[in-house]
Motif scaffolding. Structure first.
Motif, PDB file in Angstrom:
ATOM      1  N   LYS A   1      51.930   0.453  27.591  1.00 26.26           N
ATOM      2  CA  LYS A   1      51.306   0.912  26.347  1.00 26.26           C
ATOM      3  C   LYS A   1      49.855   1.320  26.565  1.00 26.26           C
ATOM      4  O   LYS A   1      49.276   2.080  25.791  1.00 26.26           O
ATOM      5  N   ASN A   2      49.253   0.796  27.617  1.00 25.99           N
ATOM      6  CA  ASN A   2      47.856   1.131  27.892  1.00 25.99           C
ATOM      7  C   ASN A   2      47.654   1.172  29.395  1.00 25.99           C
ATOM      8  O   ASN A   2      47.510   0.146  30.035  1.00 25.99           O
ATOM      9  N   LYS A   3      47.621   2.346  29.958  1.00 25.82           N
ATOM     10  CA  LYS A   3      47.620   2.502  31.414  1.00 25.82           C
ATOM     11  C   LYS A   3      46.319   2.066  32.085  1.00 25.82           C
ATOM     12  O   LYS A   3      46.253   1.920  33.289  1.00 25.82           O
ATOM     13  N   GLN A   4      45.243   1.867  31.323  1.00 30.73           N
ATOM     14  CA  GLN A   4      43.968   1.559  31.966  1.00 30.73           C
ATOM     15  C   GLN A   4      43.469   0.154  31.635  1.00 30.73           C
ATOM     16  O   GLN A   4      42.303  -0.160  31.858  1.00 30.73           O
ATOM     17  N   SER A   5      44.338  -0.717  31.121  1.00 26.93           N
ATOM     18  CA  SER A   5      43.860  -2.038  30.709  1.00 26.93           C
ATOM     19  C   SER A   5      43.474  -2.916  31.897  1.00 26.93           C
ATOM     20  O   SER A   5      42.687  -3.839  31.755  1.00 26.93           O
ATOM     21  N   GLY A   6      44.058  -2.650  33.074  1.00 35.38           N
ATOM     22  CA  GLY A   6      43.817  -3.531  34.215  1.00 35.38           C
ATOM     23  C   GLY A   6      42.568  -3.198  34.998  1.00 35.38           C
ATOM     24  O   GLY A   6      42.576  -3.230  36.221  1.00 35.38           O
ATOM     25  N   ASN A   7      41.471  -2.850  34.330  1.00 37.27           N
ATOM     26  CA  ASN A   7      40.240  -2.598  35.062  1.00 37.27           C
ATOM     27  C   ASN A   7      39.059  -3.191  34.314  1.00 37.27           C
ATOM     28  O   ASN A   7      39.126  -3.480  33.120  1.00 37.27           O
ATOM     29  N   LEU A   8      37.967  -3.347  35.045  1.00 41.70           N
ATOM     30  CA  LEU A   8      36.805  -4.054  34.517  1.00 41.70           C
ATOM     31  C   LEU A   8      36.148  -3.295  33.368  1.00 41.70           C
ATOM     32  O   LEU A   8      35.682  -3.900  32.401  1.00 41.70           O
ATOM     33  N   ARG A   9      36.147  -1.953  33.442  1.00 45.24           N
ATOM     34  CA  ARG A   9      35.497  -1.188  32.387  1.00 45.24           C
ATOM     35  C   ARG A   9      36.260  -1.265  31.067  1.00 45.24           C
ATOM     36  O   ARG A   9      35.671  -1.208  29.993  1.00 45.24           O
ATOM     37  N   PHE A  10      37.580  -1.411  31.149  1.00 36.24           N
ATOM     38  CA  PHE A  10      38.353  -1.653  29.926  1.00 36.24           C
ATOM     39  C   PHE A  10      37.980  -3.011  29.338  1.00 36.24           C
ATOM     40  O   PHE A  10      37.818  -3.155  28.122  1.00 36.24           O
ATOM     41  N   LEU A  11      37.825  -4.013  30.201  1.00 38.78           N
ATOM     42  CA  LEU A  11      37.427  -5.344  29.739  1.00 38.78           C
ATOM     43  C   LEU A  11      36.061  -5.299  29.056  1.00 38.78           C
ATOM     44  O   LEU A  11      35.843  -5.957  28.037  1.00 38.78           O
ATOM     45  N   PHE A  12      35.131  -4.502  29.603  1.00 37.11           N
ATOM     46  CA  PHE A  12      33.821  -4.355  28.963  1.00 37.11           C
ATOM     47  C   PHE A  12      33.968  -3.808  27.542  1.00 37.11           C
ATOM     48  O   PHE A  12      33.316  -4.281  26.612  1.00 37.11           O
ATOM     49  N   SER A  13      34.809  -2.787  27.382  1.00 35.18           N
ATOM     50  CA  SER A  13      35.019  -2.204  26.050  1.00 35.18           C
ATOM     51  C   SER A  13      35.640  -3.226  25.102  1.00 35.18           C
ATOM     52  O   SER A  13      35.286  -3.289  23.920  1.00 35.18           O
ATOM     53  N   PHE A  14      36.549  -4.025  25.620  1.00 36.17           N
ATOM     54  CA  PHE A  14      37.175  -5.087  24.827  1.00 36.17           C
ATOM     55  C   PHE A  14      36.135  -6.108  24.387  1.00 36.17           C
ATOM     56  O   PHE A  14      36.042  -6.465  23.201  1.00 36.17           O
ATOM     57  N   LEU A  15      35.319  -6.576  25.331  1.00 36.44           N
ATOM     58  CA  LEU A  15      34.293  -7.573  25.019  1.00 36.44           C
ATOM     59  C   LEU A  15      33.227  -7.001  24.090  1.00 36.44           C
ATOM     60  O   LEU A  15      32.658  -7.725  23.267  1.00 36.44           O
ATOM     61  N   ASP A  16      32.959  -5.706  24.209  1.00 35.74           N
ATOM     62  CA  ASP A  16      31.959  -5.068  23.364  1.00 35.74           C
ATOM     63  C   ASP A  16      32.344  -5.153  21.891  1.00 35.74           C
ATOM     64  O   ASP A  16      31.478  -5.119  21.007  1.00 35.74           O
ATOM     65  N   HIS A  17      33.656  -5.280  21.632  1.00 29.93           N
ATOM     66  CA  HIS A  17      34.131  -5.366  20.255  1.00 29.93           C
ATOM     67  C   HIS A  17      34.305  -6.800  19.755  1.00 29.93           C
ATOM     68  O   HIS A  17      34.264  -7.029  18.539  1.00 29.93           O
ATOM     69  N   ILE A  18      34.493  -7.758  20.657  1.00 29.11           N
ATOM     70  CA  ILE A  18      34.730  -9.127  20.167  1.00 29.11           C
ATOM     71  C   ILE A  18      33.493 -10.017  20.276  1.00 29.11           C
ATOM     72  O   ILE A  18      33.458 -11.092  19.680  1.00 29.11           O
ATOM     73  N   ILE A  19      32.481  -9.586  21.037  1.00 31.60           N
ATOM     74  CA  ILE A  19      31.227 -10.338  21.116  1.00 31.60           C
ATOM     75  C   ILE A  19      30.273  -9.808  20.050  1.00 31.60           C
ATOM     76  O   ILE A  19      30.113  -8.597  19.903  1.00 31.60           O
ATOM     77  N   GLU A  20      29.669 -10.705  19.308  1.00 33.10           N
ATOM     78  CA  GLU A  20      28.740 -10.303  18.257  1.00 33.10           C
ATOM     79  C   GLU A  20      27.590  -9.474  18.837  1.00 33.10           C
ATOM     80  O   GLU A  20      27.002  -9.854  19.848  1.00 33.10           O
ATOM     81  N   ASP A  21      27.309  -8.358  18.180  1.00 31.97           N
ATOM     82  CA  ASP A  21      26.258  -7.412  18.583  1.00 31.97           C
ATOM     83  C   ASP A  21      26.612  -6.643  19.858  1.00 31.97           C
ATOM     84  O   ASP A  21      25.785  -5.882  20.371  1.00 31.97           O
ATOM     85  N   GLY A  22      27.836  -6.848  20.379  1.00 34.91           N
ATOM     86  CA  GLY A  22      28.285  -6.078  21.528  1.00 34.91           C
ATOM     87  C   GLY A  22      27.592  -6.457  22.832  1.00 34.91           C
ATOM     88  O   GLY A  22      26.800  -7.402  22.889  1.00 34.91           O
ATOM     89  N   ILE A  23      27.906  -5.703  23.881  1.00 41.31           N
ATOM     90  CA  ILE A  23      27.340  -6.012  25.204  1.00 41.31           C
ATOM     91  C   ILE A  23      26.631  -4.807  25.808  1.00 41.31           C
ATOM     92  O   ILE A  23      26.319  -4.793  26.997  1.00 41.31           O
ATOM     93  N   GLN A  24      26.352  -3.798  25.006  1.00 40.63           N
ATOM     94  CA  GLN A  24      25.657  -2.625  25.537  1.00 40.63           C
ATOM     95  C   GLN A  24      24.154  -2.898  25.642  1.00 40.63           C
ATOM     96  O   GLN A  24      23.587  -3.611  24.824  1.00 40.63           O
TER      97      GLN A  24
ATOM     98  N   SER B   1      27.527  -2.805  39.178  1.00 39.88           N
ATOM     99  CA  SER B   1      27.713  -1.351  39.232  1.00 39.88           C
ATOM    100  C   SER B   1      28.737  -0.887  38.202  1.00 39.88           C
ATOM    101  O   SER B   1      28.571   0.168  37.576  1.00 39.88           O
ATOM    102  N   SER B   2      29.796  -1.687  38.006  1.00 34.96           N
ATOM    103  CA  SER B   2      30.813  -1.338  37.006  1.00 34.96           C
ATOM    104  C   SER B   2      30.228  -1.368  35.602  1.00 34.96           C
ATOM    105  O   SER B   2      30.519  -0.488  34.777  1.00 34.96           O
ATOM    106  N   TYR B   3      29.378  -2.355  35.354  1.00 33.84           N
ATOM    107  CA  TYR B   3      28.748  -2.449  34.033  1.00 33.84           C
ATOM    108  C   TYR B   3      27.824  -1.261  33.801  1.00 33.84           C
ATOM    109  O   TYR B   3      27.805  -0.683  32.710  1.00 33.84           O
ATOM    110  N   SER B   4      27.067  -0.878  34.814  1.00 34.78           N
ATOM    111  CA  SER B   4      26.150   0.248  34.697  1.00 34.78           C
ATOM    112  C   SER B   4      26.905   1.542  34.401  1.00 34.78           C
ATOM    113  O   SER B   4      26.519   2.324  33.507  1.00 34.78           O
ATOM    114  N   LYS B   5      27.993   1.784  35.142  1.00 32.21           N
ATOM    115  CA  LYS B   5      28.797   2.991  34.929  1.00 32.21           C
ATOM    116  C   LYS B   5      29.437   2.977  33.548  1.00 32.21           C
ATOM    117  O   LYS B   5      29.495   4.002  32.862  1.00 32.21           O
ATOM    118  N   TRP B   6      29.920   1.798  33.145  1.00 32.66           N
ATOM    119  CA  TRP B   6      30.533   1.681  31.812  1.00 32.66           C
ATOM    120  C   TRP B   6      29.512   1.987  30.723  1.00 32.66           C
ATOM    121  O   TRP B   6      29.819   2.709  29.753  1.00 32.66           O
TER     122      TRP B   6
END
Length: 223
Positions: free
Chosen positions: A140-163, A195-200
């Motif tokens: 259902k989601n071909k890109q879920s198994g990578n760190l940048r997807f996890l960042f996007s997920f956490l950006d929505h469930i952590i208050e004020d995001g992680i950007q 580096s993954s966080y920076s690119k994300w």
């Protein structure tokens, strides 16, 4: 001597279970007070009863006060130590989480099984997780198994995001991810985290992950 003591403890298991059951109903303050009486004041009182003629009342009062103060000091240190260990187990590195409605979450989109959902609920309620939450690549989601997807997920469930996190906050996020998440059971590579966080962050600002972010919002039941 050690073996004899171990055998004795082993034979007293039923007694210890009953004792533990009764003591389990006591609050921390009540248990501390009981320990002071049983192991501090009671032995000292017995000693003074046996040798009462050799001490003045002032000496006895001073002895009681000293024993109580020493026991309180020891108990404070011991309680502080165990509280620190408990906090380490439940520590979420200073982050707080938005309130999720778990009935609305599309667990198939994220590839979460029942264990992942349970641990996600524990995480967002700042409780100790039983296991790491597994991030999987699913049809259902071909890109879920990578760190940048996890960042996007956490950006929505952590208050004020992680950007836009500073170095200390990024390090805290790295520790949180290492402790609470894995990719199909594999450890997340700490060396590639920065580096993954920076690119994300760059691609998120550029709008490259907008479609993924919209899908995450929908899968979390936010829309």
């Amino acid at each position: 001597m050690g073996n004899i003591l171990a055998i004795w403890f082993h034979r007293q298991r039923s007694m210890f279970k009953k004792m533990n059951s009764k003591l389990g109903h006591l609050s921390l303050n009540q248990l501390s007070f009981l320990i002071i009486i049983l192991f501090g004041l009671l032995p000292l009182t017995t000693f003074f009863i046996i040798a009462h003629d050799d001490f003045y009342w002032a000496q006895m009062a001073a002895s009681y006060l000293l024993v109580v103060l020493l026991f309180i000091l020891v108990l404070v240190v011991v309680i502080g130590w165990f509280k620190a260990k408990e906090m380490a187990n439940t520590d979420v590195e200073g982050f707080s989480f938005v309130k999720l409605s778990f009935k609305k979450i599309d667990n198939e989109y994220f590839g979460f099984d029942d264990s992942d959902m349970e641990n996600l609920e524990l995480l967002t309620n700042l409780l100790t997780c039983k296991e790491r939450i597994v991030i999987r690549e699913v049809p259902k989601n071909k890109q879920s198994g990578n760190l940048r997807f996890l960042f996007s997920f956490l950006d929505h469930i952590i208050e004020d995001g992680i950007q836009g996190l500073g170095k200390e906050s990024r390090d805290s996020l790295s520790r949180l991810v290492q402790k609470r998440f894995s990719f199909d059971g594999a450890e997340i590579n700490e060396n590639t985290f920065a580096s993954s966080y920076s690119k994300w962050s760059q691609k998120t600002k550029a709008g490259d992950y907008d479609d993924t972010r919209k899908a995450i919002v929908k899968a979390l039941g936010f829309s």
